[in-house]
Design a protein around this motif. Structure first.
Motif, PDB file in Angstrom:
ATOM      1  N   CYS A 217       0.833  -1.212   0.000  1.00 14.34           N
ATOM      2  CA  CYS A 217       0.000   0.000   0.000  1.00 14.34           C
ATOM      3  C   CYS A 217       0.868   1.262   0.000  1.00 14.34           C
ATOM      4  N   PHE A 218       1.926   1.245   0.801  1.00 16.23           N
ATOM      5  CA  PHE A 218       2.767   2.442   0.916  1.00 16.23           C
ATOM      6  C   PHE A 218       3.482   2.742  -0.394  1.00 16.23           C
ATOM      7  N   THR A 219       3.980   1.702  -1.070  1.00 19.94           N
ATOM      8  CA  THR A 219       4.648   1.985  -2.338  1.00 19.94           C
ATOM      9  C   THR A 219       3.653   2.524  -3.350  1.00 19.94           C
ATOM     10  N   LYS A 220       2.476   1.926  -3.385  1.00 18.36           N
ATOM     11  CA  LYS A 220       1.492   2.357  -4.374  1.00 18.36           C
ATOM     12  C   LYS A 220       1.011   3.774  -4.082  1.00 18.36           C
ATOM     13  N   SER A 221       0.785   4.083  -2.821  1.00 14.19           N
ATOM     14  CA  SER A 221       0.262   5.395  -2.482  1.00 14.19           C
ATOM     15  C   SER A 221       1.358   6.370  -2.102  1.00 14.19           C
ATOM     16  N   ALA A 222       2.581   6.078  -2.539  1.00 15.01           N
ATOM     17  CA  ALA A 222       3.689   7.031  -2.414  1.00 15.01           C
ATOM     18  C   ALA A 222       3.889   7.519  -0.991  1.00 15.01           C
ATOM     19  N   GLN A 223       3.831   6.604  -0.017  1.00 13.45           N
ATOM     20  CA  GLN A 223       4.102   7.012   1.361  1.00 13.45           C
ATOM     21  C   GLN A 223       5.612   7.022   1.606  1.00 13.45           C
ATOM     22  N   PHE A 224       6.041   7.928   2.457  1.00  8.85           N
ATOM     23  CA  PHE A 224       7.446   8.004   2.833  1.00  8.85           C
ATOM     24  C   PHE A 224       7.890   6.651   3.390  1.00  8.85           C
ATOM     25  N   PRO A 225       9.021   6.061   3.063  1.00  7.30           N
ATOM     26  CA  PRO A 225      10.059   6.602   2.174  1.00  7.30           C
ATOM     27  C   PRO A 225       9.945   6.150   0.725  1.00  7.30           C
ATOM     28  N   PHE A 226       8.751   5.784   0.278  1.00  8.38           N
ATOM     29  CA  PHE A 226       8.612   5.349  -1.117  1.00  8.38           C
ATOM     30  C   PHE A 226       7.965   6.451  -1.965  1.00  8.38           C
ATOM     31  N   HIS A 227       7.968   7.680  -1.441  1.00  7.79           N
ATOM     32  CA  HIS A 227       7.205   8.732  -2.108  1.00  7.79           C
ATOM     33  C   HIS A 227       7.861   9.221  -3.388  1.00  7.79           C
ATOM     34  N   PHE A 228       9.159   8.884  -3.572  1.00 11.47           N
ATOM     35  CA  PHE A 228       9.946   9.599  -4.581  1.00 11.47           C
ATOM     36  C   PHE A 228       9.534   9.308  -6.019  1.00 11.47           C
ATOM     37  N   TRP A 229       8.872   8.153  -6.228  1.00 12.14           N
ATOM     38  CA  TRP A 229       8.548   7.859  -7.631  1.00 12.14           C
ATOM     39  C   TRP A 229       7.462   8.777  -8.159  1.00 12.14           C
ATOM     40  N   LEU A 230       6.639   9.327  -7.259  1.00 15.23           N
ATOM     41  CA  LEU A 230       5.485  10.097  -7.743  1.00 15.23           C
ATOM     42  C   LEU A 230       5.889  11.393  -8.439  1.00 15.23           C
ATOM     43  N   PRO A 231       6.760  12.230  -7.826  1.00 16.55           N
ATOM     44  CA  PRO A 231       7.200  13.407  -8.576  1.00 16.55           C
ATOM     45  C   PRO A 231       7.906  13.037  -9.869  1.00 16.55           C
ATOM     46  N   GLY A 232       8.639  11.919  -9.857  1.00 14.78           N
ATOM     47  CA  GLY A 232       9.295  11.475 -11.090  1.00 14.78           C
ATOM     48  C   GLY A 232       8.290  11.162 -12.174  1.00 14.78           C
ATOM     49  N   ALA A 233       7.144  10.629 -11.748  1.00 14.92           N
ATOM     50  CA  ALA A 233       6.133  10.216 -12.723  1.00 14.92           C
ATOM     51  C   ALA A 233       5.525  11.405 -13.439  1.00 14.92           C
ATOM     52  N   MET A 234       5.894  12.617 -13.034  1.00 13.90           N
ATOM     53  CA  MET A 234       5.364  13.818 -13.706  1.00 13.90           C
ATOM     54  C   MET A 234       5.913  13.964 -15.120  1.00 13.90           C
ATOM     55  N   GLU A 235       6.822  13.044 -15.510  1.00 15.92           N
ATOM     56  CA  GLU A 235       7.309  13.045 -16.889  1.00 15.92           C
ATOM     57  C   GLU A 235       6.181  12.736 -17.870  1.00 15.92           C
ATOM     58  N   ALA A 236       5.107  12.145 -17.360  1.00 14.53           N
ATOM     59  CA  ALA A 236       3.999  11.781 -18.242  1.00 14.53           C
ATOM     60  C   ALA A 236       3.274  13.034 -18.703  1.00 14.53           C
ATOM     61  N   PRO A 237       2.580  12.947 -19.860  1.00 14.01           N
ATOM     62  CA  PRO A 237       1.740  14.076 -20.270  1.00 14.01           C
ATOM     63  C   PRO A 237       0.687  14.362 -19.187  1.00 14.01           C
ATOM     64  N   THR A 238       0.263  15.606 -19.106  1.00 11.85           N
ATOM     65  CA  THR A 238      -0.591  16.030 -17.989  1.00 11.85           C
ATOM     66  C   THR A 238      -1.878  15.230 -17.804  1.00 11.85           C
ATOM     67  N   PRO A 239      -2.608  14.859 -18.884  1.00 12.09           N
ATOM     68  CA  PRO A 239      -3.841  14.096 -18.619  1.00 12.09           C
ATOM     69  C   PRO A 239      -3.549  12.854 -17.779  1.00 12.09           C
ATOM     70  N   ILE A 240      -2.393  12.245 -18.023  1.00 10.68           N
ATOM     71  CA  ILE A 240      -2.043  11.036 -17.290  1.00 10.68           C
ATOM     72  C   ILE A 240      -1.754  11.374 -15.831  1.00 10.68           C
ATOM     73  N   SER A 241      -0.954  12.415 -15.607  1.00  5.69           N
ATOM     74  CA  SER A 241      -0.660  12.804 -14.228  1.00  5.69           C
ATOM     75  C   SER A 241      -1.945  13.140 -13.493  1.00  5.69           C
ATOM     76  N   ALA A 242      -2.827  13.856 -14.186  1.00  6.63           N
ATOM     77  CA  ALA A 242      -4.065  14.275 -13.532  1.00  6.63           C
ATOM     78  C   ALA A 242      -4.889  13.060 -13.129  1.00  6.63           C
ATOM     79  N   TYR A 243      -4.860  12.037 -13.970  1.00 11.16           N
ATOM     80  CA  TYR A 243      -5.685  10.862 -13.691  1.00 11.16           C
ATOM     81  C   TYR A 243      -5.017   9.942 -12.672  1.00 11.16           C
ATOM     82  N   LEU A 244      -3.787   9.551 -12.972  1.00 10.26           N
ATOM     83  CA  LEU A 244      -3.126   8.573 -12.113  1.00 10.26           C
ATOM     84  C   LEU A 244      -2.796   9.159 -10.758  1.00 10.26           C
ATOM     85  N   HIS A 245      -2.349  10.398 -10.753  1.00  5.64           N
ATOM     86  CA  HIS A 245      -1.708  10.894  -9.551  1.00  5.64           C
ATOM     87  C   HIS A 245      -2.562  11.879  -8.776  1.00  5.64           C
ATOM     88  N   SER A 246      -3.832  11.985  -9.170  1.00  3.99           N
ATOM     89  CA  SER A 246      -4.707  12.780  -8.313  1.00  3.99           C
ATOM     90  C   SER A 246      -5.727  11.864  -7.668  1.00  3.99           C
TER      91      SER A 246
END
Lengths: 780, 115
Positions: A217-246
């Protein structure tokens, strides 16, 4: 039935999406959005019956032998999440249609988005932990495809891989946890598991189950200390970030924690892990956001922070806290989805994503600025918006937390203040102040880019203003499902003057103050850069580097690429394994037997051995070939003496052919050289002698047993009557063992084809003018 | 007799293994050819050696005259001889092709050749 259709339809439409996109062009987003919209419509129609406590469920046998069912259910918690996934999904598809208008791979993006949506719906509707896990992994894989959508960019590929590795490893831990839990509970059905709380919590494996599942759960929901992948995932086009990461993927971990709360929750371990990780994530996300100036990364870190707040709420575990967490999930999905889409729209219409370079866009895009302000005000927690209500509820429950209430409240207040700053940076800074030129001429985005953020922002207001109709029917059943008992907490704006309101006011005040004076704080944020060496990101890269370096070095060590090294290993292992039983079982050879031998036998033996030795020591390849032929002749004579005329005939013709072939092919090859060192030769001589001794021992062992003649006798006696052949060996080959011979012919045919094609290949390469290698003969 | 065939088989095997471990690919093939002989002789000896009659049915009779040599290993070896020739022929062409590509008969050099 409908539930299965809801999950499957996303996958089906995903397959068709590229064609739909090709056929309908710029309307594709609107058309494809019909499916998630219909799903959302169906889910809304179910709200009242679910709110009254009914659950819909279906089950199909999948792997009955293992007790694995494909089963789905719809209760309050599933409904809330499924509604967010399908509702926001529809808006995202429309948005993506406008955002990536004319993109050559738009169809592919729609396909991935729909696949992802189907997987997410599967996760939240699954009624069986194994069904859930399958869809969980599908979300990891589809999000890999989505984050890496711009696959030509190295950063996008790295970010996609990072997200996949982190969530994938967490998923593995979670699978172990789920299997243990199913084993202890005696069932993989979620409702059964939830009803066995006592069995699960009293079991010795309970801590292991809790930790393993929470890692997932923590890795999937970007909980510390696994949070770092989420800002990295911002490489995706915005519709994807908006959907996956909101609203969706990062909420999958939250969903599972909420889902399992009735079974695993409210133990001390659970409380400490969730509140600890949640509070750490909340603070880390909010603080790290202060260092960013890119719109999407700011939002990503504030998402990390919000996810921490929700986890903390689930960890506190009181009725109020759970309701607050559920309310926060809804409020966050509304404002963060909106803000991401606003950020994308700004980037799309101005070509600029750095907040520091954006200013005064209000006059160019008035509608977008209102949408942005509404959504950001919700994030900042201004009344009367959903974010305000959720924040109040959360503060209230933190104040009454069973553990470390003061620390949690202080941390939450600080994070709330910092989220105000982020809201200001994202939605106030770009639109107000003096106008600044942007790479593209700024103008109002089209309807497709406004609809999604606008609708979500308006919902953020509406939910808070008419909570009885819009919020309570969703939040209360979800909270009840999470608690395992009826929830009585209501979603309302005004709770009277209390401490929570006071803290909220302080947070807002501090936030506005920090925003106004942010230029003074910037150096402070920069000073923390030195800590990056110790950050989880650095650990991730370190581990990744270590793993690849270790794999490379050990591969280099084992896989030298030299045939000889592999052969030495094979020979030594074989000699070692075979020699031991040989030495223990076969006695010493009977040397005095040598005296009784016929002179012809000895002569042939000497001829064979001398020729073989000559073939080895020959300094000249022609000499070696002749010696090899001599050895073959010796073997032929041996066959003659020992009553095997067919073998002798075959051997001698093959021998003749071989010599001709050798001479033809080796004519153009270089002469022998001495390539190995003296030590190398000595080593090979030792290995060769050991191998020879082993084979000699094997012969002695084989001949010391009486040979079983019954099969041969049977074959010999049936040869003429049954096979009508007088040569028993031939009858065996073409009749009794005809399939073997058939196989042999096939091998020969394949070898012949190989020879032919290699010769052809050489001809083609020789014809190329650039081929400078010496041409070879041997076209036999 | 066993001791003699054991010496022959062991001797050829030793020569074959030594040749297979050489760096020159031509020697490797000679080693493989020797290995084929040794393996065939091993099977041959495992069937029991006898200087008996070949397993041929004389006219007017229905089974070969006693004592006759075991026909089954002979059938197996016959297959083996032919197949090893097929493999050898393929190997030879492959080697000469590889030599054309790499310009060297040293298998160690093959490792460093990227093509």
């Amino acid at each position: 039935m409908t539930l299965l259709a809801i999950v499957i339809s996303g996958f089906v439409l995903a397959v068709a999406a590229p064609w739909v996109t090709r056929a309908t062009g710029k309307y594709a987003g609107w058309i494809l959005a019909a499916l998630p919209a219909a799903i959302a419509g169906y889910l809304i129609s179910q709200v009242s019956s679910v709110a009254s406590g009914q659950t819909v469920s279906v089950a199909y046998q999948w792997i009955p032998g293992l007790g694995i069912d494909l089963s789905f259910m719809l209760d309050g918690l599933s409904l809330l999440f499924a509604l967010m996934i399908s509702g926001i999904g529809a808006l995202i598809l429309i948005y993506a249609g406008g955002y990536l208008a004319g993109h050559p791979h738009q169809g592919r993006l729609f396909c991935f988005l729909l696949l992802f949506m189907g997987s997410m719906l599967g996760v939240v509707l699954a009624a069986n932990v194994l069904t859930l896990f399958v869809f969980w992994e599908l979300t990891s894989i589809t999000s890999y495809l989505l984050i890496g959508f711009d696959h030509r960019r190295k950063e996008a590929r790295a970010a996609a891989l990072q997200a996949l590795l982190v969530t994938g490893l967490g998923g593995l831990a979670m699978l172990a946890g789920l299997l243990l839990m199913g084993h202890v509970a005696g069932s993989y059905s979620i409702s059964e598991i939830l009803s066995r709380r006592d069995v699960l919590q009293s079991h010795a494996l309970a801590p292991a189950i809790t930790v393993l599942i929470l890692v997932g759960c923590f890795t999937k929901s970007a909980q510390f200390p696994f949070h770092f992948w989420l800002p990295g995932a911002m490489e995706a086009p915005t519709p994807i970030s908006a959907y996956l990461h909101s609203s969706t993927m990062v909420k999958a971990g939250i969903y599972l924690m909420a889902r399992l709360t009735p079974a695993l929750g409210s133990t001390e371990l659970w409380q400490w892990l969730l509140t600890g990780a949640g509070a750490a994530t909340m603070l880390a996300g909010a603080l790290l956001a202060m260092r960013e100036s890119y719109l999407k990364r700011l939002l990503a870190y504030s998402t990390v922070s919000a996810l921490g707040i929700i986890t903390m709420g689930l960890g506190i575990g009181t009725e109020k806290a759970i309701s607050a967490a559920i309310a926060f999930i809804l409020a966050h999905a509304l404002y963060k989805g909106s803000l991401f889409m606003v950020a994308g729209a700004i980037d799309h219409e101005t070509g600029e994503k750095d907040v520091d370079k954006l200013s005064g866009l209000r006059s160019a895009m008035p509608i977008l600025s209102i949408v942005a302000l509404l959504a950001a005000a919700s994030q900042a927690g201004f009344p009367p918006l959903a974010g305000f209500v959720a924040k109040e509820m959360m503060l209230e429950s933190a104040l009454h937390a069973p553990i470390i209430a003061v620390a949690l409240t202080a941390a939450l207040t600080l994070s709330a203040a910092l989220l105000v700053v982020v809201a200001g940076l994202v939605a106030f800074k770009p639109f107000f102040g003096g106008e600044r030129p942007t790479p593209r001429h700024a103008h109002e985005p089209p309807l497709s880019l406004l609809l999604g953020p606008g609708l979500l922002a308006i919902l953020g207001v509406a939910v808070a203003l008419v909570p009885g109709t819009l919020a309570d029917p969703l939040i209360a059943p979800a909270a009840s499902a999470t608690l395992g008992t009826e929830s009585h907490t209501h979603f309302k704006i005004w709770h009277g003057f209390n401490l929570a309101l006071g803290l909220s006011a302080i947070a807002t005040g501090v936030g506005v103050l920090v925003y106004a004076t942010r230029s003074r704080w910037m150096p402070l944020a920069g000073a923390t850069a030195g800590l990056d060496r110790l950050s989880p990101t650095a650990c991730y890269h370190g581990v990744l580097r270590f793993v690849t370096a270790f794999a490379e070095s050990q591969t280099r060590m084992i896989q030298t690429g030299r045939l000889r090294d592999y052969l030495i290993v094979i020979f030594l292992v074989t000699i070692g394994v075979v020699s031991y039983p040989l030495i223990t079982r076969v006695g010493p050879p009977v040397w005095n037997e040598l005296g009784t031998l016929h002179w012809l036998d000895v002569g042939i033996a000497v001829l064979i051995l001398l020729s073989a030795f000559a073939a080895v020591t020959a300094k000249n390849r022609l000499l070696a070939i002749i010696a090899l032929g001599m050895a073959g002749l010796g073997v032929t004579m041996f066959y003659v003496i020992y009553a095997a005329p067919d073998l002798a005939l075959t051997q001698i013709s093959i021998e003749a052919l071989s010599v001709v072939l050798f001479v033809l092919v080796f004519r153009r090859l270089p002469d022998f050289r001495s390539l190995s060192s003296r030590a190398g030769k000595l080593r090979d001589v030792l290995i060769a002698c050991a191998g020879g001794a082993m084979m000699a021992g094997l012969v002695l062992m084989a001949t010391s047993y009486p040979s079983a003649t019954s099969v041969s006798r049977d074959l010999a006696e049936r040869s003429y009557p049954d096979g009508h052949g007088k040569n028993v060996v031939n009858v065996i080959l073409v009749d009794f063992r005809a399939m073997d011979t058939m196989g042999e012919i096939t091998v020969l045919a394949i070898a012949a084809l190989g020879v032919y094609s290699l010769l052809k290949l050489r001809d083609r390469i020789d014809e190329q003018p650039s081929a400078s290698a010496p041409s070879a003969g041997g076209r036999a | 007799m066993q001791i003699l065939i054991a010496i022959i088989v062991g001797g050829i095997f030793a020569c074959a293994i030594y040749m297979i471990l050489r760096r020159s690919i031509v020697k490797l093939i000679i080693g493989l050819a020797l290995l084929g002989h040794a393996a065939n002789l091993l099977i041959f000896s495992a069937g029991g050696l006898s200087k008996a009659h070949p397993a041929l049915v004389r006219p007017g009779s229905t089974s070969p005259p006693e004592p006759y040599a075991d026909p089954l290993p002979q059938a197996l070896i016959l297959t083996a001889i032919v197949i090893s020739f097929g493999v050898l022929a393929f190997m030879m062409v492959l080697v000469s092709r590889a030599y054309n590509a790499v310009g060297n008969d040293d298998t160690d050099e093959f490792v460093n050749t990227e093509r």
